[in-house]
Design a protein around this motif. Structure first.
Motif, PDB file in Angstrom:
ATOM      1  N   GLN A   1       0.843  -1.178   0.000  1.00  0.00           N
ATOM      2  CA  GLN A   1       0.000   0.000   0.000  1.00  0.00           C
ATOM      3  C   GLN A   1       0.886   1.238   0.000  1.00  0.00           C
ATOM      4  O   GLN A   1       2.113   1.141  -0.117  1.00  0.00           O
ATOM      5  N   VAL A   2       0.282   2.415   0.087  1.00  0.00           N
ATOM      6  CA  VAL A   2       1.009   3.653  -0.160  1.00  0.00           C
ATOM      7  C   VAL A   2       2.139   3.865   0.843  1.00  0.00           C
ATOM      8  O   VAL A   2       3.248   4.269   0.473  1.00  0.00           O
ATOM      9  N   THR A   3       1.893   3.582   2.114  1.00  0.00           N
ATOM     10  CA  THR A   3       2.937   3.786   3.120  1.00  0.00           C
ATOM     11  C   THR A   3       4.148   2.914   2.849  1.00  0.00           C
ATOM     12  O   THR A   3       5.288   3.361   2.940  1.00  0.00           O
ATOM     13  N   GLY A   4       3.902   1.657   2.502  1.00  0.00           N
ATOM     14  CA  GLY A   4       5.008   0.767   2.190  1.00  0.00           C
ATOM     15  C   GLY A   4       5.748   1.179   0.937  1.00  0.00           C
ATOM     16  O   GLY A   4       6.983   1.099   0.874  1.00  0.00           O
ATOM     17  N   MET A   5       5.011   1.603  -0.072  1.00  0.00           N
ATOM     18  CA  MET A   5       5.645   2.074  -1.302  1.00  0.00           C
ATOM     19  C   MET A   5       6.552   3.260  -1.005  1.00  0.00           C
ATOM     20  O   MET A   5       7.693   3.330  -1.482  1.00  0.00           O
ATOM     21  N   GLU A   6       6.057   4.216  -0.215  1.00  0.00           N
ATOM     22  CA  GLU A   6       6.861   5.392   0.109  1.00  0.00           C
ATOM     23  C   GLU A   6       8.106   5.011   0.908  1.00  0.00           C
ATOM     24  O   GLU A   6       9.192   5.535   0.675  1.00  0.00           O
ATOM     25  N   TYR A   7       7.949   4.110   1.857  1.00  0.00           N
ATOM     26  CA  TYR A   7       9.070   3.682   2.695  1.00  0.00           C
ATOM     27  C   TYR A   7      10.194   3.107   1.836  1.00  0.00           C
ATOM     28  O   TYR A   7      11.373   3.453   1.999  1.00  0.00           O
ATOM     29  N   LEU A   8       9.838   2.209   0.934  1.00  0.00           N
ATOM     30  CA  LEU A   8      10.844   1.602   0.066  1.00  0.00           C
ATOM     31  C   LEU A   8      11.440   2.621  -0.892  1.00  0.00           C
ATOM     32  O   LEU A   8      12.658   2.632  -1.138  1.00  0.00           O
ATOM     33  N   PHE A   9      10.594   3.487  -1.449  1.00  0.00           N
ATOM     34  CA  PHE A   9      11.061   4.467  -2.427  1.00  0.00           C
ATOM     35  C   PHE A   9      12.010   5.473  -1.794  1.00  0.00           C
ATOM     36  O   PHE A   9      13.111   5.711  -2.304  1.00  0.00           O
ATOM     37  N   GLU A  10      11.616   6.053  -0.684  1.00  0.00           N
ATOM     38  CA  GLU A  10      12.412   7.117  -0.085  1.00  0.00           C
ATOM     39  C   GLU A  10      13.686   6.606   0.577  1.00  0.00           C
ATOM     40  O   GLU A  10      14.746   7.213   0.446  1.00  0.00           O
ATOM     41  N   ASN A  11      13.594   5.476   1.274  1.00  0.00           N
ATOM     42  CA  ASN A  11      14.728   5.016   2.070  1.00  0.00           C
ATOM     43  C   ASN A  11      15.688   4.099   1.330  1.00  0.00           C
ATOM     44  O   ASN A  11      16.873   4.047   1.668  1.00  0.00           O
ATOM     45  N   TYR A  12      15.195   3.400   0.328  1.00  0.00           N
ATOM     46  CA  TYR A  12      16.052   2.469  -0.399  1.00  0.00           C
ATOM     47  C   TYR A  12      16.304   2.932  -1.831  1.00  0.00           C
ATOM     48  O   TYR A  12      17.455   3.110  -2.244  1.00  0.00           O
ATOM     49  N   VAL A  13      15.243   3.125  -2.582  1.00  0.00           N
ATOM     50  CA  VAL A  13      15.395   3.415  -4.005  1.00  0.00           C
ATOM     51  C   VAL A  13      16.133   4.742  -4.223  1.00  0.00           C
ATOM     52  O   VAL A  13      17.146   4.800  -4.936  1.00  0.00           O
ATOM     53  N   LEU A  14      15.664   5.811  -3.605  1.00  0.00           N
ATOM     54  CA  LEU A  14      16.303   7.109  -3.821  1.00  0.00           C
ATOM     55  C   LEU A  14      17.722   7.163  -3.269  1.00  0.00           C
ATOM     56  O   LEU A  14      18.587   7.850  -3.824  1.00  0.00           O
ATOM     57  N   ASN A  15      17.976   6.424  -2.202  1.00  0.00           N
ATOM     58  CA  ASN A  15      19.314   6.464  -1.594  1.00  0.00           C
ATOM     59  C   ASN A  15      20.343   5.616  -2.317  1.00  0.00           C
ATOM     60  O   ASN A  15      21.544   5.897  -2.225  1.00  0.00           O
ATOM     61  N   HIS A  16      19.900   4.596  -3.049  1.00  0.00           N
ATOM     62  CA  HIS A  16      20.884   3.627  -3.543  1.00  0.00           C
ATOM     63  C   HIS A  16      20.823   3.334  -5.042  1.00  0.00           C
ATOM     64  O   HIS A  16      21.773   2.770  -5.578  1.00  0.00           O
ATOM     65  N   VAL A  17      19.723   3.665  -5.714  1.00  0.00           N
ATOM     66  CA  VAL A  17      19.674   3.419  -7.159  1.00  0.00           C
ATOM     67  C   VAL A  17      20.146   4.680  -7.861  1.00  0.00           C
ATOM     68  O   VAL A  17      19.361   5.567  -8.201  1.00  0.00           O
ATOM     69  N   LYS A  18      21.443   4.777  -8.073  1.00  0.00           N
ATOM     70  CA  LYS A  18      22.064   6.019  -8.550  1.00  0.00           C
ATOM     71  C   LYS A  18      21.775   6.297 -10.022  1.00  0.00           C
ATOM     72  O   LYS A  18      21.895   7.436 -10.475  1.00  0.00           O
ATOM     73  N   ASN A  19      21.401   5.280 -10.776  1.00  0.00           N
ATOM     74  CA  ASN A  19      21.109   5.458 -12.200  1.00  0.00           C
ATOM     75  C   ASN A  19      19.610   5.439 -12.489  1.00  0.00           C
ATOM     76  O   ASN A  19      19.187   5.189 -13.615  1.00  0.00           O
ATOM     77  N   LEU A  20      18.816   5.735 -11.493  1.00  0.00           N
ATOM     78  CA  LEU A  20      17.377   5.641 -11.634  1.00  0.00           C
ATOM     79  C   LEU A  20      16.834   6.683 -12.623  1.00  0.00           C
ATOM     80  O   LEU A  20      17.085   7.872 -12.492  1.00  0.00           O
ATOM     81  N   LYS A  21      16.089   6.192 -13.606  1.00  0.00           N
ATOM     82  CA  LYS A  21      15.466   7.061 -14.610  1.00  0.00           C
ATOM     83  C   LYS A  21      13.941   7.061 -14.497  1.00  0.00           C
ATOM     84  O   LYS A  21      13.303   8.067 -14.783  1.00  0.00           O
ATOM     85  N   VAL A  22      13.382   5.909 -14.107  1.00  0.00           N
ATOM     86  CA  VAL A  22      11.920   5.756 -14.116  1.00  0.00           C
ATOM     87  C   VAL A  22      11.482   5.040 -12.846  1.00  0.00           C
ATOM     88  O   VAL A  22      12.128   4.084 -12.398  1.00  0.00           O
ATOM     89  N   VAL A  23      10.364   5.491 -12.277  1.00  0.00           N
ATOM     90  CA  VAL A  23       9.708   4.756 -11.213  1.00  0.00           C
ATOM     91  C   VAL A  23       8.261   4.512 -11.636  1.00  0.00           C
ATOM     92  O   VAL A  23       7.591   5.418 -12.136  1.00  0.00           O
ATOM     93  N   VAL A  24       7.810   3.272 -11.489  1.00  0.00           N
ATOM     94  CA  VAL A  24       6.443   2.884 -11.818  1.00  0.00           C
ATOM     95  C   VAL A  24       5.680   2.727 -10.508  1.00  0.00           C
ATOM     96  O   VAL A  24       6.047   1.896  -9.663  1.00  0.00           O
ATOM     97  N   LEU A  25       4.641   3.530 -10.321  1.00  0.00           N
ATOM     98  CA  LEU A  25       3.850   3.503  -9.091  1.00  0.00           C
ATOM     99  C   LEU A  25       2.450   2.989  -9.381  1.00  0.00           C
ATOM    100  O   LEU A  25       1.765   3.512 -10.260  1.00  0.00           O
TER     101      LEU A  25
END
Length: 916
Positions: A695-719
């Protein structure tokens, strides 16, 4: 066919008779406190006497489209009668014994409402409490209970169901179905069309012909069984799976107030999501049964009858604390069946797997990499012919190969100086007390590489099957004398001198340590030498004895009271641990224990009928570090966690492993998890991080704390945007995923999510942490997350859409969270694709958007508003006007693999346009 017999036959007969006569098998309290006249029991305690003995029922179905775990239709015979409560356990009854522990109340509940939001463990504790209240033995035993802050039980370590005990318990699935089949009528119960989507007081809908209420509808009910597959052949006195398989799944029955009556089936065994013992929901409760079950039949995870059941009592964390790693495996012989059995502690749920074939299996030894097992068909002290085999350590024992020699006994793996693996074995393991006979025996070594044996070479005369040291300085053997060979070995030939240790007294079960200490572990027969060392006399096999590399006694450990040791072996992997069996006063090898020589402690790993020749392997790769707590680092799964943690355990390992390669990430619920097959996407290196109950809280948790911090070549996020998500509170699902005994996320959080870089061995720790292999309830594996083709089915709603209003504070908070994710992504130049997953097109003819609501008009307004954000909309649902056919569906709101192929191709095409 042998049935599971844990106690002597006469005791089972006595317990069965006691059920009918009302006599307990508790020696202290021989009189059964509950009246035995069925009408009196019914009047006083709310239990109905069910005369099942001599009758039968059917479990499962042959209906097309049913879940695999619900097929085939299986006939079950009963040889006994039982009692079952006429009502679901009420909140008032529950509070009287457990003071409301862990049970949360819905708005309309009162003391006559069925108790809900209780785990299987809570139900078990209630049953035990009721048994104690009536001065009966408890049916369930366990070694440790874990409670949450609200008093609910999240876990019971070492839980064992004692089916032959005459006490209160949950009904078996077979008992439940037999009782429910007498007047099965879902239309008459509380269901989605008449309940107002809340549970009602018990016994307010009509009873069935046995006088039992609410079996179809009101709330789903826990039953006693582990989930297992059915079989075509009939079974008698069926009590479910022998254990929880690879995931620890349970059975729930009966449908609830939120289900359409047409979909409440007597054969259904589960919920929308995987049901484990720690699961809780406001639509799941339970009722009780009473009485012993004679000669119970259990099935294994593949639906075969278990001739002998082995109960695993040690938790993964317990074994990890002793071995230093989650990567541990216990292998042993089940002497009742003659088969090899094993436990992989790295799966988190410690199911016992038994490899069935016609070979007799003795003295198993696990390969250095933990992937294979060598064994022989003869035994120490035996004289009959024996062969050595190697097979893969998997459920089927694949890759079986035989060493083509005349006689080979007691194989032991070793690593050669060049890094290759080999197996040392002996030509005979017979009595070695006669010098001439012993000299006629011999010790051999054979290479084993790429699944094949090489050419055997004789090492030396004499059968030293206790082991040859890694430094090639010592070889030992026992039965009946403890013989040793101490010398320097040239590359192959051992030119040593034989010695007799332990004063020539009788010794056996000899094992040479593999940690470089060259200590010898053995058992004796209460000899004078051992008694002098210990300082007191003792009986045969009552002491584990250890000698140093010079044959001097250095340590002793006593067997627990009432038991003696047998089948002793050092653990493989270089540690101060050994495994052994414990035999009771009747000589039955009931337990396998782990002995820690650092403190002399003895911990039970498993118990059963006849357990022989244990071998414990654990990885040598321990990632201990002052900068890394391996009890928590990378541990994203625990058996008591909710189903979403199972999926995320796999996703998090992939995330850390591929983070530097990723250019896109998808986040969402199980709809996205099953729809997007990320391995088929060509235009981007994408990882599908969606998970069950997302759900939204879990999506945000993963996105903000893991994806944004560690996927340095990120171009696209599918929500994913499933509008019902926006009325889901974080504590309903997400908190259960990450905080219910799953330490990895909190550990990451306490270390700032590693924004300054990962510590050494972090990824190694993730890979070594517990990971389930499969789930039975759903037809997907934890590698590809693809569903088989079924159909869309009925367009049902399990939630009252009318309560999902646009002025809900929860809706506004979740919308704000979703918008924040979009803004944070766009601020970094990341393209945001918002996807709406296809659901049953039948919802277009209803007033609801999908299975969880909301109203279609509300959903349209929300999706239109989100479309105004700086995003690309990828709406594959189109409010039901889509082209995903029924064969592309798994159920009413999830795609099958065929549907995933179409969805993935279309998303890949969209991603490709972004690159262009």
């Amino acid at each position: 066919m042998k049935n599971f017999i844990r106690h002597p036959f006469c005791y089972r007969v006595l317990c069965f008779i006691s059920l009918i006569l009302g006599v307990s098998c508790n020696e202290e309290n021989p009189v059964f406190a509950v009246p035995t006249n069925p009408s009196v029991v019914n009047e006083i305690d709310g239990f109905v006497f069910v005369k099942a003995g001599g009758n039968s029922t059917f479990l499962g179905t042959d209906v097309n489209g049913a879940r695999t775990s619900e097929t085939p239709r299986m006939k079950v015979h009963f040889t006994y009668n039982f009692y079952i409560s006429k009502n679901e356990v009420t909140r008032g009854e529950y509070n009287a014994l457990r003071n409301g522990a862990g049970a949360e109340c819905h708005e309309a509940c009162d003391d006559q409402s069925p108790v809900t939001n209780v785990s299987y463990f809570d139900a078990v504790l209630y049953a035990n409490a009721k048994s104690k209240a009536y001065n009966l033995d408890t049916v369930y035993t366990y070694t440790k209970a874990t409670f949450n802050p609200k008093g609910g039980c999240d876990d019971l370590d070492g839980l064992v169901f004692r089916e032959d005990v005459n006490g209160f318990r949950l009904p078996t699935e077979a008992e439940w179905v037999y009782a429910a089949s007498h007047g099965w009528n879902p239309e008459a119960g509380w269901h989605s069309e008449n309940s107002g989507f809340v549970a009602h007081d018990v016994a307010t809908s009509p009873a069935n012909t046995l006088g039992i209420y609410d079996m179809a509808g009101n709330v789903l009910e826990w039953v006693n069984d582990w989930l297992t597959y059915f079989r075509q052949e009939p079974v008698t006195n069926f009590v479910g799976g022998a254990d929880g398989g690879g995931l620890g799944e349970r059975v729930v029955k009966g449908g609830s107030y939120r289900n359409d009556p047409s979909l409440i089936n007597i054969y259904s065994r589960g919920d929308i999501y995987t049901v484990v013992s720690s699961a809780k929901a406001d639509y799941i409760g339970f009722r009780l049964a009473l009485g012993a079950i004679p000669n119970a039949t259990m099935l294994d995870e593949r639906g075969s009858v278990k001739e002998s059941v082995v109960n695993s009592l040690a938790e993964t964390n317990d074994v990890k604390h002793l071995t230093g790693t989650y990567e541990s495996k216990l292998v042993f012989r089940n002497d009742v069946t003659g088969n090899l059995a094993f436990i992989e502690y790295g799966t988190g749920f410690n199911s016992v797997t038994e490899i069935k074939d016609s070979l007799q299996v003795y003295h198993p030894d696990v390969s250095p990499d933990g992937k294979r097992v060598a064994f022989c068909t003869g035994i120490e002290g035996g004289v009959r012919p024996s062969s050595v085999y190697v097979r893969n350590l998997d459920a089927t024992g694949s890759g079986l190969v035989k060493l083509d020699v005349e006689n080979a006994v007691i194989p032991r793996w070793r690593i050669l100086e060049n890094g290759d693996t080999a197996i040392v074995y002996v030509s005979s393991a017979a009595d070695n007390s006669d010098d001439a006979s012993f000299a006629a025996m011999s010790t051999w070594q054979v290479p084993f590489n790429n699944g094949q044996f090489g050419i055997p070479k004789k090492i030396f005369d004499g059968a030293f099957h206790g082991g040859v040291s890694a430094d090639k300085q010592l070889a030992v053997t026992g039965s009946k004398l403890l013989r040793a060979k101490m010398a320097t070995i040239s590359s192959v030939v051992f030119n040593g001198v034989d010695s007799i240790w332990y004063g020539g007294e009788q010794a056996c079960n000899v094992s040479l340590a593999n940690d470089g200490s060259n200590r010898t572990l053995f058992l004796d027969f209460g000899g004078a030498t051992g008694a002098q060392f210990v300082g007191q006399s003792y009986n045969t096999h009552e002491r584990l004895l250890v000698m140093n590399n010079r044959g001097e006694l250095v340590q002793s450990v006593a067997a627990p009271a009432g038991y003696t040791f047998d089948h002793t072996e050092w653990a493989i992997g270089g540690s101060n641990l050994a495994v052994a069996t414990l035999a009771n006063v009747n000589g039955v090898h009931q337990k396998i224990v782990l002995v820690d020589f650092s403190d002399g402690s003895v911990k039970t790993l498993v118990e059963g009928d006849e357990l022989w020749h244990p071998c414990l392997w654990h990885s040598r790769n321990r990632f201990d570090s002052v900068n890394l707590d391996t009890d928590s680092a990378g541990v994203y799964y625990h058996p008591s966690a909710s189903y979403g943690a199972i999926d995320l355990r796999v996703k998090m390992e992939r995330f850390w492993e591929y983070r530097d390669e990723l250019t896109a990430v998808a986040l969402g619920s199980s709809r996205t998890m099953f729809a997007l097959y990320d391995k088929d996407v060509k235009s981007q290196r994408i990882l599908n991080m969606a998970f069950s109950s997302g759900q939204v809280t879990g999506m945000e948790y993963l996105f903000e704390n893991y994806v944004l911090n560690h996927v340095k070549n990120l171009k696209v996020v599918v929500l994913e945007m499933s509008p019902a998500m926006l009325w889901t509170d974080r504590y309903d699902t997400w908190s259960e995923v990450i905080y219910n005994r799953v330490p990895g996320y909190k550990y990451d959080e306490s270390h700032g999510f590693w924004v300054d870089g990962l510590p050494d061995h972090f990824l190694d720790a993730v890979k070594a942490s517990p990971r389930p292999k499969t789930a039975m309830l759903f037809d997907y594996d934890l590698e590809d997350f693809l569903m088989p083709s079924r159909n869309w089915g009925e367009a049902v709603c399990v939630r009252d859409s009318n309560v999902l209003t646009l002025d809900s504070p929860l809706l506004k908070r979740n919308l704000k969270t979703f918008e924040d994710m979009v803004q944070k992504a766009r601020a970094r130049g990341i393209t945001v694709i918002v996807t709406v997953l296809p659901q049953n097109p039948g919802y277009a003819k209803t007033g609801t958007f999908g299975i969880y609501g909301p109203r279609r008009s509300y959903a349209m307004e929300i999706i239109n508003e989100i479309g105004k954000l700086d995003v690309i909309m990828f709406d594959e649902n189109k409010f039901g006007e889509h082209d995903y056919t029924s064969e592309m569906a798994y159920n009413t709101d999830h795609l099958s693999a065929l549907g995933a192929k179409q969805y993935t191709h279309r998303l890949d095409s969209l991603l490709a346009t972004l690159e262009n």
